[in-house]
Scaffold this motif. Sequence first.
Motif, short mmCIF file in Angstrom:
data_model
loop_
_atom_site.label_atom_id
_atom_site.label_comp_id
_atom_site.label_asym_id
_atom_site.label_seq_id
_atom_site.Cartn_x
_atom_site.Cartn_y
_atom_site.Cartn_z
N GLU A 71 -6.81 -5.07 22.69
CA GLU A 71 -7.27 -5.05 21.29
C GLU A 71 -7.46 -3.62 20.82
O GLU A 71 -7.02 -3.24 19.73
CB GLU A 71 -8.60 -5.81 21.17
N LYS A 72 -8.09 -2.78 21.66
CA LYS A 72 -8.32 -1.39 21.28
C LYS A 72 -7.01 -0.63 21.11
O LYS A 72 -6.85 0.14 20.17
CB LYS A 72 -9.20 -0.71 22.33
N VAL A 73 -6.08 -0.86 22.03
CA VAL A 73 -4.79 -0.17 21.97
C VAL A 73 -4.03 -0.56 20.72
O VAL A 73 -3.50 0.29 19.99
CB VAL A 73 -3.95 -0.48 23.23
N LEU A 74 -3.94 -1.84 20.45
CA LEU A 74 -3.17 -2.32 19.29
C LEU A 74 -3.79 -1.87 17.98
O LEU A 74 -3.09 -1.50 17.03
CB LEU A 74 -3.08 -3.85 19.33
N ASN A 75 -5.12 -1.87 17.89
CA ASN A 75 -5.79 -1.45 16.66
C ASN A 75 -5.73 0.05 16.44
O ASN A 75 -5.94 0.53 15.32
CB ASN A 75 -7.26 -1.91 16.66
N ALA A 76 -5.44 0.80 17.51
CA ALA A 76 -5.35 2.26 17.39
C ALA A 76 -3.95 2.72 16.97
O ALA A 76 -3.75 3.89 16.68
CB ALA A 76 -5.73 2.92 18.72
N MET A 77 -3.00 1.80 16.93
CA MET A 77 -1.64 2.17 16.55
C MET A 77 -1.57 2.57 15.09
O MET A 77 -2.32 2.03 14.26
CB MET A 77 -0.67 1.01 16.85
N PRO A 78 -0.68 3.51 14.75
CA PRO A 78 -0.62 4.06 13.39
C PRO A 78 -0.48 3.03 12.27
O PRO A 78 -1.11 3.15 11.23
CB PRO A 78 0.62 4.97 13.44
N ASN A 79 0.32 2.01 12.48
CA ASN A 79 0.56 1.03 11.42
C ASN A 79 -0.34 -0.20 11.52
O ASN A 79 -0.12 -1.20 10.82
CB ASN A 79 2.02 0.58 11.45
N SER A 80 -1.34 -0.14 12.40
CA SER A 80 -2.22 -1.30 12.57
C SER A 80 -3.22 -1.40 11.42
O SER A 80 -3.67 -0.40 10.87
CB SER A 80 -2.97 -1.17 13.90
N ASP A 81 -3.54 -2.64 11.06
CA ASP A 81 -4.58 -2.84 10.04
C ASP A 81 -5.96 -3.00 10.67
O ASP A 81 -6.94 -3.26 9.98
CB ASP A 81 -4.25 -4.06 9.17
N GLY A 82 -6.02 -2.88 12.02
CA GLY A 82 -7.30 -2.94 12.70
C GLY A 82 -7.91 -4.32 12.80
O GLY A 82 -9.10 -4.47 13.07
N LYS A 83 -7.11 -5.36 12.61
CA LYS A 83 -7.66 -6.71 12.58
C LYS A 83 -7.34 -7.52 13.82
O LYS A 83 -7.67 -8.70 13.90
CB LYS A 83 -7.14 -7.44 11.34
N VAL A 84 -6.69 -6.89 14.82
CA VAL A 84 -6.42 -7.60 16.07
C VAL A 84 -7.75 -7.78 16.81
O VAL A 84 -8.53 -6.83 16.93
CB VAL A 84 -5.43 -6.81 16.95
N SER A 85 -8.01 -8.99 17.28
CA SER A 85 -9.29 -9.24 17.93
C SER A 85 -9.12 -10.17 19.12
O SER A 85 -8.51 -11.23 19.01
CB SER A 85 -10.28 -9.86 16.94
N ALA A 86 -9.65 -9.74 20.27
CA ALA A 86 -9.64 -10.59 21.46
C ALA A 86 -10.77 -11.61 21.38
O ALA A 86 -11.78 -11.39 20.71
CB ALA A 86 -9.80 -9.73 22.70
N GLU A 87 -10.59 -12.74 22.06
CA GLU A 87 -11.67 -13.73 22.15
C GLU A 87 -12.73 -13.20 23.09
O GLU A 87 -12.47 -13.01 24.28
CB GLU A 87 -11.13 -15.06 22.67
N LYS A 88 -13.91 -12.95 22.57
CA LYS A 88 -14.95 -12.30 23.37
C LYS A 88 -15.98 -13.31 23.85
O LYS A 88 -16.40 -14.21 23.11
CB LYS A 88 -15.63 -11.20 22.56
N ILE A 89 -16.38 -13.12 25.09
CA ILE A 89 -17.41 -13.95 25.70
C ILE A 89 -18.54 -13.03 26.15
O ILE A 89 -18.30 -12.04 26.85
CB ILE A 89 -16.86 -14.74 26.90
N LEU A 90 -19.75 -13.34 25.74
CA LEU A 90 -20.93 -12.56 26.14
C LEU A 90 -21.46 -13.18 27.43
O LEU A 90 -21.87 -14.34 27.46
CB LEU A 90 -22.00 -12.59 25.06
N GLU A 91 -21.44 -12.40 28.48
CA GLU A 91 -21.93 -12.88 29.78
C GLU A 91 -23.26 -12.22 30.10
O GLU A 91 -23.41 -11.00 29.98
CB GLU A 91 -20.90 -12.58 30.88
N ILE A 92 -24.21 -13.05 30.50
CA ILE A 92 -25.57 -12.58 30.80
C ILE A 92 -25.81 -12.71 32.30
O ILE A 92 -25.55 -13.76 32.89
CB ILE A 92 -26.62 -13.40 30.03
N ASN A 93 -26.29 -11.65 32.89
CA ASN A 93 -26.52 -11.61 34.34
C ASN A 93 -27.58 -12.65 34.73
O ASN A 93 -28.75 -12.54 34.36
CB ASN A 93 -26.99 -10.21 34.74
N ALA A 94 -27.14 -13.63 35.50
CA ALA A 94 -28.05 -14.72 35.88
C ALA A 94 -29.20 -14.24 36.75
O ALA A 94 -30.28 -14.86 36.77
CB ALA A 94 -27.27 -15.81 36.60
N GLU A 95 -29.01 -13.12 37.47
CA GLU A 95 -30.05 -12.63 38.38
C GLU A 95 -30.89 -11.50 37.78
O GLU A 95 -31.79 -10.99 38.43
CB GLU A 95 -29.38 -12.12 39.68
N HIS A 96 -30.59 -11.12 36.56
CA HIS A 96 -31.33 -10.01 35.93
C HIS A 96 -32.61 -10.53 35.29
O HIS A 96 -32.66 -11.65 34.78
CB HIS A 96 -30.43 -9.35 34.87
#
Length: 624
Positions: free
Chosen positions: A549-574
């Motif tokens: 996502e970062k690489v594609l959005n950094a390209m010169p002709n990119s509109d910056g709208k490429v987005s990966a499906e993000k999952i927030l993971e929380i440390n079960a032992e923290h």
Amino acid sequence: MKQFKTESKRILDLMINSIYTNKEIFLRELISNASDAIDKLKYISLTDTTVGSDFKINISIDKTARTLTIEDNGIGMTEEGLEKNLGTIAQSGTLAFKKENEGKTDGELIGQFGVGFYSAFMVADKIEVYTKAYGSEVAFKWESKGVEGYTVTQTEKDGFGTKIVLSLKADGEDYKYSDFLEEYKITSLVKQYSDYIRYPIKMMVTRSRVKEGSPQDKPEYESVREEETLNSMVPLWKKPKNQVTDENLKEFYKNEFHDFEAPLKSVYAKIEGAVTYDTLLFIPSRTPYDYYSKDYKKGLKLYCNGVMIMEKCEELLPDYFGFIKGIVDSSDLSLNISREILQQDRQVKAIANGIEKKISSELKKMIETDRETYEKMFEQFGLSIKFGAYAGFGAKKEELKDLLMFYSSRKEKLVTLADYVKGMDEEQKEIYYACGESYEKIAVLPQIEKAKDKGYEILYFKDGVDEFVAKILNEYDGKKFKAVTDADFSLDTADEKKELEEKTAELKDMLDFIKESLNGKVKEVRLSSKLKTHPVCLTAGGELSIEMEKVLNAMPNSDGKVSAEKILEINAEHKITEKLKTLFATDKETLKKYALVLYEQARLLEGLAIEDVTGFVTAMSEII
């Protein structure tokens, strides 16, 4: 008086006023330029019978006037050519290369950036260039004393070609410039640097010989002046292989390609088959400053029976081996072939295929027999090979996969994929990797901490193309690539997985609440066992990773709208998990603030910008 362009003026000032240790390099550069000019005219002579064949380079010394003159009968320059070639130094990227290369030696600066002509200012305080272009009736004189500028005026000159007159600097305590007015010095420099120039380099020299009629028992000697050819003129690639030393190859490369540094690798081959040709191939020691820019032109010098047909034949090299420099000479090509037809010539294609296979085999041999040199090469040109493996939907991935190298967390150096697979534990079924902006940042990613503790080797992908290469390769030696930052990456045992499932079931309502409070920012919120000391991390749930996502959005002709499906993971032992559990039961509004802070924190750890700076700062302040 015309002014040099600002960038050129700065470079020229650097060359004139810095202390250079290898000032003698100027002669090699001027002779090489003269040879190039003759090459161009010799090509024209193939179809124009009015051009003579007595090509040569003359050097003359005038001790009284303190001048050294280098003259050729090559193609010459028009007024426009003078302005283009001598009015601008290193036409692209001059400011950038000066800043990037401060502290380098003089030869590195000259060789890497093509400012060879201007190296003469290291020894001369005035340079005059007299030139007449082939086919022109008008000659021009270019004159300069350095950074103050230059003049171009019409002049008279017999015949076409170029004559360069150097008015040498006065001797000082630090350097004796008058050495370049000594015949022995010029002779030795030509032999050292320019012996393989294909045209005679002539100079009047003084020789001692026995006087005619003097007695044999007591011979008398006299000094005579005679013109002498200083170089052997035999192209290196025409010599038997057993007569060519590594030192010969290094000096030839530096002379032919205007590089101060010796090549990392030289390949000398005579190929016989459907097409017969001689080739000299070289791997430079460093990347040219413009290698990854549109200004760079790849290609090998193409000759037919010692006559240069094309200075840079792009068709002889694939893009991923574009860093290779060299020469190909074949008697099977037509001397009068046009450059347009040449591009489609089946013989050229056959040579190109042979050269590509030769380069690949030599590089694979280097991996086995000279790993240190190969690693140096890959540090300079590995990115080009990676692009080659990815380009064309992986059309060349099978040919290039064994040449790829990536940084290993275990060995702390570059390794091949074969090295990695060989070192895998029996129970490991996949090739693990992690992506980031630098090796240092990848090494501290939350997701890899536990994997490293368990002794697994992880490949660090710091170049933007790396993960795309892994995706296009898919697997190596039956082992699929797996990012440790993927949502489904796990090193848990069956018991550990069961324990995590039970905790997740227990806190399902809390996790769903956190997801809803983030208003679509993440696809899922889950408990994680892959973390050790960090409370949270982001992982990707689909084919598109966060790094991609970062690489594609950094390209010169990119509109910056490429987005990966993000999952927030929380440390079960923290301990943060217990805090969230308490807030879910007692203070859901504060839990929303915690959720936002943890999410933005996870983005920062992934090298992503904070989405809601105001909300993040407000939530953080209220929590504190």
